[in-house]
Design a protein around this motif. Structure first.
Motif, PDB file in Angstrom:
ATOM      1  N   GLU A 101       0.760  -1.126   0.151  1.00 32.37           N
ATOM      2  CA  GLU A 101      -0.050   0.250   0.099  1.00 32.37           C
ATOM      3  C   GLU A 101       0.842   1.251  -0.099  1.00 32.37           C
ATOM      4  O   GLU A 101       0.318   2.407  -0.436  1.00 32.37           O
ATOM      5  CB  GLU A 101      -0.801   0.083   1.158  1.00 32.37           C
ATOM      6  CG  GLU A 101      -1.773   1.229   1.511  1.00 32.37           C
ATOM      7  CD  GLU A 101      -2.922   1.131   2.277  1.00 32.37           C
ATOM      8  OE1 GLU A 101      -3.322   2.022   2.766  1.00 32.37           O
ATOM      9  OE2 GLU A 101      -3.200  -0.290   2.718  1.00 32.37           O
ATOM     10  N   ARG A 273      -2.531  -9.214   0.127  1.00 36.71           N
ATOM     11  CA  ARG A 273      -3.321  -8.673   1.102  1.00 36.71           C
ATOM     12  C   ARG A 273      -3.302  -9.709   2.272  1.00 36.71           C
ATOM     13  O   ARG A 273      -2.903 -10.743   2.135  1.00 36.71           O
ATOM     14  CB  ARG A 273      -4.852  -9.054   0.574  1.00 36.71           C
ATOM     15  CG  ARG A 273      -5.146  -7.891  -0.536  1.00 36.71           C
ATOM     16  CD  ARG A 273      -6.277  -7.713  -1.293  1.00 36.71           C
ATOM     17  NE  ARG A 273      -7.303  -7.059  -0.305  1.00 36.71           N
ATOM     18  CZ  ARG A 273      -7.263  -5.683  -0.184  1.00 36.71           C
ATOM     19  NH1 ARG A 273      -6.477  -5.089  -1.006  1.00 36.71           N
ATOM     20  NH2 ARG A 273      -8.066  -5.018   0.607  1.00 36.71           N
ATOM     21  N   SER A 283      -6.464  -6.137   4.214  1.00 37.94           N
ATOM     22  CA  SER A 283      -5.713  -4.928   3.531  1.00 37.94           C
ATOM     23  C   SER A 283      -4.319  -5.325   2.937  1.00 37.94           C
ATOM     24  O   SER A 283      -3.965  -6.487   3.069  1.00 37.94           O
ATOM     25  CB  SER A 283      -5.615  -3.879   4.736  1.00 37.94           C
ATOM     26  OG  SER A 283      -4.811  -4.167   5.483  1.00 37.94           O
ATOM     27  N   GLU A 286      -2.328  -3.140   6.604  1.00 36.45           N
ATOM     28  CA  GLU A 286      -2.843  -1.863   7.651  1.00 36.45           C
ATOM     29  C   GLU A 286      -2.744  -2.262   9.064  1.00 36.45           C
ATOM     30  O   GLU A 286      -2.167  -1.354   9.959  1.00 36.45           O
ATOM     31  CB  GLU A 286      -4.127  -1.466   7.349  1.00 36.45           C
ATOM     32  CG  GLU A 286      -3.995  -0.480   5.992  1.00 36.45           C
ATOM     33  CD  GLU A 286      -5.479  -0.033   5.848  1.00 36.45           C
ATOM     34  OE1 GLU A 286      -6.602  -0.063   6.711  1.00 36.45           O
ATOM     35  OE2 GLU A 286      -5.846   0.742   4.725  1.00 36.45           O
TER      36      GLU A 286
END
Length: 413
Positions: A101, A273, A283, A286
């Motif tokens: 991310e 993920r 996510s 996260e």
């Protein structure tokens, strides 16, 4: 190491005899520990284990250990990355930018330049022979920076719930099955356990440890806890298939091993993920078992707490009795323990400030059992910068009453 071992053994022999435990059915710890640490841990086992009750009724007490550099000397995840790079097991992603991310354009460009585009997407990168590619991957993993020194990760993240370069490790193995990653971890484990203590190897321009060892004292502690009726868990910020391979070596099965849990695609392959915790959905990193994230995963996976409540410190009856760690990533869950907070001293700021402050008298500090660090010079900056806030800003370490912990010297080494 020899000097410390002899000194510790002499101190142990010279210590006054402890009062015989009334809990004669409780198994006994063995091995050399610093000062009276073994006796202190034994007292918790005697007082809180089911062996003390004799009837086995009620819920089993819980003990939780971090893995890397807590149960072992050196990092099992890093050993697996090292093995994978030397055996061309990292698959070329369609986009380096999409692996994380937070991986920025600069880092994605550096990885593309170093690793090239000659091999098709989804096939192994030639990292065994391409030193530049291995270097970039290792540098980003180790420091969060590229070989040029630029920040590899950009944007915002909660610094008490994740760290991008830790989350990036299982993302590097995207495209592999869990069985394949487990096989790589087994090969890396065999290699690392066979390598001489103190040995290193060179990957690109990086010098990395070649060996890993289980700490005999920690293996004995885990075995003793289990015999005393404790439910023992491993909670690590490593990749779960890798940690599971290693945790079996101390008798902890997959059901009692919690680490970064990758989401699998419909073919059973690892994706970029990972599963979520505490009401945060899946996510790209996260929420991982990192600092406050470890408390969340313990509450969720061990105590069955769901939603936002998993982030909260629970009552004493629903927290680990013994918790062990070595770094700031462990500080929250180690501090939650009700019987003993065991810290392996690697000179990490926040956890050592809390350990030496010893607010409840239950912090147990031990030097590393193999090649312990020398005394840290000066004092830990507890009153100014040893704490990391969710936004990454440094600040003072505070007690539960809000008071600032003073700067403290390193005394167990």
């Amino acid at each position: 190491m020899l000097a410390w071992t002899l000194a510790a053994a002499a101190a142990l022999a010279a210590a006054p005899p402890t009062t015989p435990s009334p809990h004669r059915n409780c198994p006994r710890l063995s091995g050399v520990w610093h000062g009276d640490n073994r006796a202190r841990l034994q007292q918790v086992i005697d007082d809180r284990g089911t062996c003390a009750r004799g009837d086995g009724d009620g819920e089993r007490p819980v003990a939780v250990f971090d893995w890397d550099n807590t149960v072992t000397k050196n990092d099992a995840t890093d050993a697996t990355i090292s093995w994978a790079l030397r055996h061309d097991r990292i698959l070329r992603p369609a986009s380096w930018r999409a692996t994380s991310e937070w991986l920025g354009d600069t880092a994605a460009g550096a990885l593309t330049a170093a690793c090239g585009t000659r091999v098709p997407v989804g096939t192994p990168l030639p990292t065994a022979t391409n030193a530049r590619c291995a270097d970039e991957i290792l540098e980003i993993r180790e420091t969060g920076r590229t070989m040029s020194g630029a920040a590899a990760f950009t944007g915002r993240w909660n610094h008490r719930r994740t760290v991008p370069q830790y989350a990036w490790v299982p993302q590097l193995f995207a495209g592999h099955t869990v069985a394949e990653l487990s096989a790589y971890a087994r090969s890396a484990r065999a290699e690392a356990l066979a390598a001489p203590v103190g040995s290193t190897r060179t990957l690109g321009t990086h010098t990395v440890p070649a060996y890993v060892r289980y700490y005999d004292q920690q293996r004995d502690l885990i075995r003793t806890l289990r015999r005393a009726g404790f439910d023992v868990f491993i909670v690590s910020a490593g990749s779960e298939p890798v940690t599971e391979v290693w945790s079996r070596g101390v008798g902890v099965d997959a059901a009692h091993t919690v680490a970064i849990r990758s989401v699998l695609d419909r073919h059973g392959r690892i994706t970029t993920r990972n599963q979520g915790c505490g009401g945060v959905p899946e996510s790209r990193g996260e929420v991982i078992p990192y600092v406050d994230g470890k408390r969340c995963w313990i509450n969720q996976e061990i105590y069955g707490v769901r939603g936002a409540a998993a982030w909260q410190r629970r009552d004493a009856g629903h927290r680990p009795v013994i918790a062990a760690g070595d770094a700031d990533t462990d500080v929250t869950f180690v501090g939650d323990a009700t019987g003993a907070h065991l810290v392996i001293n690697r000179n990490k700021g926040e956890i050592m400030c809390r350990a030496y402050d010893d607010a409840d008298g239950r912090w147990v500090v031990n030097p590393m059992f193999i090649d312990p660090l020398p005394r840290r010079p000066g004092r830990y900056p507890c009153s100014t910068s040893a704490y990391t806030a969710p936004d990454g800003a440094p600040g003072p370490v505070r007690g539960r009453d809000g008071s600032v912990v003073p700067d403290l010297a390193d005394t167990v080494y």
